[in-house]
Design an enzyme around this catalytic site. Structure first.
Site, PDB file in Angstrom:
ATOM      1  N   HIS A   1     -68.521  23.673   5.155  1.00 32.79           N
ATOM      2  CA  HIS A   1     -67.489  23.931   6.156  1.00 32.79           C
ATOM      3  C   HIS A   1     -67.163  25.428   6.078  1.00 32.79           C
ATOM      4  O   HIS A   1     -67.282  26.031   4.999  1.00 32.79           O
ATOM      5  CB  HIS A   1     -66.259  23.097   5.776  1.00 32.79           C
ATOM      6  CG  HIS A   1     -65.133  23.132   6.756  1.00 32.79           C
ATOM      7  ND1 HIS A   1     -64.205  24.144   6.788  1.00 32.79           N
ATOM      8  CD2 HIS A   1     -64.763  22.263   7.734  1.00 32.79           C
ATOM      9  CE1 HIS A   1     -63.311  23.894   7.734  1.00 32.79           C
ATOM     10  NE2 HIS A   1     -63.632  22.762   8.328  1.00 32.79           N
TER      11      HIS A   1
ATOM     12  N   ASP B   1     -65.668  21.663  -3.093  1.00 35.73           N
ATOM     13  CA  ASP B   1     -64.822  21.348  -1.946  1.00 35.73           C
ATOM     14  C   ASP B   1     -64.796  19.830  -1.815  1.00 35.73           C
ATOM     15  O   ASP B   1     -65.783  19.219  -1.410  1.00 35.73           O
ATOM     16  CB  ASP B   1     -65.425  22.023  -0.712  1.00 35.73           C
ATOM     17  CG  ASP B   1     -64.807  21.535   0.588  1.00 35.73           C
ATOM     18  OD1 ASP B   1     -64.029  20.574   0.568  1.00 35.73           O
ATOM     19  OD2 ASP B   1     -65.141  22.119   1.630  1.00 35.73           O
TER      20      ASP B   1
ATOM     21  N   GLN C   1     -64.015  16.012   1.841  1.00 33.73           N
ATOM     22  CA  GLN C   1     -64.596  14.748   2.324  1.00 33.73           C
ATOM     23  C   GLN C   1     -64.972  13.821   1.175  1.00 33.73           C
ATOM     24  O   GLN C   1     -65.445  12.702   1.417  1.00 33.73           O
ATOM     25  CB  GLN C   1     -65.855  15.025   3.186  1.00 33.73           C
ATOM     26  CG  GLN C   1     -65.627  15.910   4.391  1.00 33.73           C
ATOM     27  CD  GLN C   1     -64.762  15.273   5.474  1.00 33.73           C
ATOM     28  OE1 GLN C   1     -64.446  14.076   5.445  1.00 33.73           O
ATOM     29  NE2 GLN C   1     -64.354  16.076   6.428  1.00 33.73           N
TER      30      GLN C   1
ATOM     31  N   LYS D   1     -56.621  14.129   4.972  1.00 40.64           N
ATOM     32  CA  LYS D   1     -57.847  13.345   5.185  1.00 40.64           C
ATOM     33  C   LYS D   1     -57.884  12.100   4.301  1.00 40.64           C
ATOM     34  O   LYS D   1     -58.852  11.344   4.333  1.00 40.64           O
ATOM     35  CB  LYS D   1     -59.076  14.207   4.882  1.00 40.64           C
ATOM     36  CG  LYS D   1     -59.261  15.374   5.851  1.00 40.64           C
ATOM     37  CD  LYS D   1     -60.541  16.118   5.532  1.00 40.64           C
ATOM     38  CE  LYS D   1     -60.571  17.519   6.065  1.00 40.64           C
ATOM     39  NZ  LYS D   1     -60.863  17.606   7.494  1.00 40.64           N
TER      40      LYS D   1
ATOM     41  N   CYS E   1     -66.727  23.060  12.525  1.00 44.48           N
ATOM     42  CA  CYS E   1     -66.498  24.182  11.589  1.00 44.48           C
ATOM     43  C   CYS E   1     -67.656  24.338  10.616  1.00 44.48           C
ATOM     44  O   CYS E   1     -67.450  24.655   9.437  1.00 44.48           O
ATOM     45  CB  CYS E   1     -65.183  24.030  10.817  1.00 44.48           C
ATOM     46  SG  CYS E   1     -63.748  24.000  11.874  1.00 44.48           S
TER      47      CYS E   1
HETATM   48  N1  7TS Z   1     -64.163  21.254   3.699  1.00 46.85           N
HETATM   49  C1  7TS Z   1     -64.698  20.215   4.342  1.00 46.85           C
HETATM   50  C2  7TS Z   1     -65.945  19.588   3.813  1.00 46.85           C
HETATM   51  C3  7TS Z   1     -64.064  19.726   5.478  1.00 46.85           C
HETATM   52  O1  7TS Z   1     -64.591  18.689   6.120  1.00 46.85           O
HETATM   53  C4  7TS Z   1     -62.881  20.350   5.953  1.00 46.85           C
HETATM   54  C5  7TS Z   1     -62.206  19.920   7.212  1.00 46.85           C
HETATM   55  C6  7TS Z   1     -62.377  21.416   5.218  1.00 46.85           C
HETATM   56  C7  7TS Z   1     -63.032  21.857   4.110  1.00 46.85           C
HETATM   57  C8  7TS Z   1     -61.108  22.114   5.613  1.00 46.85           C
HETATM   58  O2  7TS Z   1     -60.056  21.246   5.426  1.00 46.85           O
HETATM   59  P1  7TS Z   1     -58.592  21.721   5.843  1.00 46.85           P
HETATM   60  O3  7TS Z   1     -57.747  20.551   5.522  1.00 46.85           O
HETATM   61  O4  7TS Z   1     -58.298  22.911   5.009  1.00 46.85           O
HETATM   62  O5  7TS Z   1     -58.653  22.043   7.295  1.00 46.85           O
HETATM   63  N2  7TS Z   1     -63.053  19.339   8.136  1.00 46.85           N
HETATM   64  C9  7TS Z   1     -62.777  19.079   9.415  1.00 46.85           C
HETATM   65  C10 7TS Z   1     -63.689  18.466  10.252  1.00 46.85           C
HETATM   66  O6  7TS Z   1     -64.810  18.136   9.927  1.00 46.85           O
HETATM   67  N3  7TS Z   1     -63.135  18.319  11.470  1.00 46.85           N
HETATM   68  O7  7TS Z   1     -61.900  18.831  11.440  1.00 46.85           O
HETATM   69  C11 7TS Z   1     -61.675  19.289  10.152  1.00 46.85           C
END
Ligand code: 7TS
Length: 421
Positions: free
Chosen positions: A138, A215, A218, A241, A380
């Site tokens: 990401h 990270d 997910q 999430k 992203c």
């Molecule tokens: N890393 C991964 C693997 C992710 O899927 C996401 C968010 C992030 C980092 C960032 O997370 P945040 O909470 O800091 O925004 N992924 C997604 C997505 O796949 N669609 O919207 C957000």
């Protein structure tokens, strides 16, 4: 609708989980869209829905105990502080942190990675050093390193992805020969669904003398995570999430690392003493928590972690794997559908795909008319899409409350879109 609030209450008489009871704990599942169609929410990788127990924990906190934390000696401030710190314990327990001192509240995964880059990275990286990340990431595990690279002048290297959707282990191995200082990768890909072998990659990186940042955005929602068994150095996840609210997440790091790291932001809460000549920092984890924190959100995160632990992360993982497998097998049968990433047994939580002749945004718009919410775009992960020779893809992602019949509605919607185009 039964008002079973906690995860344990969804256990069936034989000890297995009653997934219909779990679903009934998420009020938004009753939502109708498009003038009366039952919502099918398959955009969980972007953000999951929240069980009543999380919503009520946050509302109860605001109704009964809200005050600023770690400050007053009055009753509400002490209650708020206890709730805030109990939540940290639960958020850490979910990933088997050995101490809540190693658990730093952050806004989300993005902020956690930026904290490591801005604190550890700025103090430890310079010309001649190498950081390894991957094409699968990401943007939040690429861009902070690029920004820091421009400032500090180290080398940034990327592990490519194989045509089957795995990290290229051969290149990974050869990059370890360059003695990187830090290796960063995702636990689960938000586009391919690939579950990376975290313990193996970490052992390889450690043998090369590198620290490892994972990270977990997910990973935590779907998999049992044990940061000690995995052996990683930094692990980050987002609350929103994994049934928790937005605006809160956790950075876990080994204590010695956090102790040696300089603060990232300055202000209240993070200091022990301030004089006009200089300041001394607070103990862990508060050194990294400047300013009034997201207290209600932390309470919600703790409630979400407890909820998932009550369900049992092994049960959650089996259910996610079952839904992922079911969806993969439905979609792979549809003519013109190209699924991205590995087979169903090597992925978790989602299926991204491309449909011949149908732009992913058009597909998402048609599915939305049927009440089916999926995500379309680059998620992203532009470098990954570039490596797949795609600008965008469609993605269906699953969670606790999804059902086979919802996935059937997705498949029927895709067939309908193909007929339209
Ligand atoms: N890393 C991964 C693997 C992710 O899927 C996401 C968010 C992030 C980092 C960032 O997370 P945040 O909470 O800091 O925004 N992924 C997604 C997505 O796949 N669609 O919207 C957000």
């Amino acid at each position: 609708m039964p008002r079973n609030l906690n995860g344990r209450a969804a256990a069936a008489a034989d000890g297995t989980l009653d997934w219909a009871a779990v679903r009934s704990q998420f009020p938004i599942m009753e939502r109708k869209v498009q003038g009366g169609v039952q919502l099918v929410y398959l955009d969980n990788a972007a953000s999951s829905q929240k069980p009543a127990v999380v919503l009520e924990a946050m509302a109860h906190y605001y109704r009964t105990s809200h005050a600023n934390v770690h400050r007053g000696v009055h009753t509400l401030s002490e209650e708020a502080t206890t709730l805030y710190e109990d939540a940290r314990q639960n958020a850490g327990r979910l990933i088997n942190a050995s101490s809540s001192r190693e658990c730093v509240y952050v806004r989300n995964t993005t902020e956690g990675i930026n904290l490591v880059a801005g604190s550890w990275g700025r103090a430890n990286l310079g010309p001649g050093d190498t950081v390894v990340t991957t094409v699968m990431e990401h943007h939040s595990n690429i861009v902070p390193w690029q920004i820091l690279q421009a400032e500090r002048g180290f080398t940034l290297r990327y592990v490519p992805v194989t045509p089957e959707g795995h990290l290229d282990r051969e290149v990974f191995g050869s990059l370890m020969a360059e003695d990187p200082k830090l290796v960063c990768f995702t636990h689960v890909s938000n586009v391919l669904g690939t579950v990376n072998p975290v313990a193996e990659l970490t052992a390889e990186a450690h043998a090369a003398g590198a620290l490892v940042l994972v990270d977990g955005a997910q990973g935590v929602p779907h998999l049992p995570v044990d940061v000690q068994a995995l052996g990683v150095d930094f692990y980050v996840y987002s609350g929103h999430k994994m049934c928790g609210p937005t605006g809160i997440g956790l950075l876990w790091a080994r204590r010695e690392l956090l102790q040696a790291m300089p603060p990232w932001m300055g202000g209240g809460e993070m200091i022990r003493e301030v004089t006009l000549e200089g300041s001394r920092w607070n103990e862990l984890p508060y050194k990294f928590e400047a300013g009034t924190p997201a207290i209600a959100e932390a309470v919600g995160l703790g409630a979400a972690a407890e909820y998932l632990m009550d369900l049992g992360m092994d049960n959650v993982a089996s259910h996610s794997a079952y839904l992922t497998n079911y969806a993969y097998n439905q979609l792979v049968e549809i003519e013109g559908v190209r699924i991205l990433g590995p087979g169903p047994e090597e992925r978790m939580g989602l299926v991204s795909f491309h449909v011949d002749e149908v732009h992913p945004h058009d597909l998402a718009a048609i599915l939305d008319l049927d009440g089916v919410a999926i995500r379309a775009g680059h998620h992203c992960a532009q470098p990954l899409h570039q490596s797949l020779d795609l600008i965008a893809s469609a993605r269906a992602s699953f969670y606790l409350y999804n059902t086979e019949s919802e996935i059937d509605r997705l498949a029927a919607g895709i067939e309908r879109a193909r007929r339209i185009f």
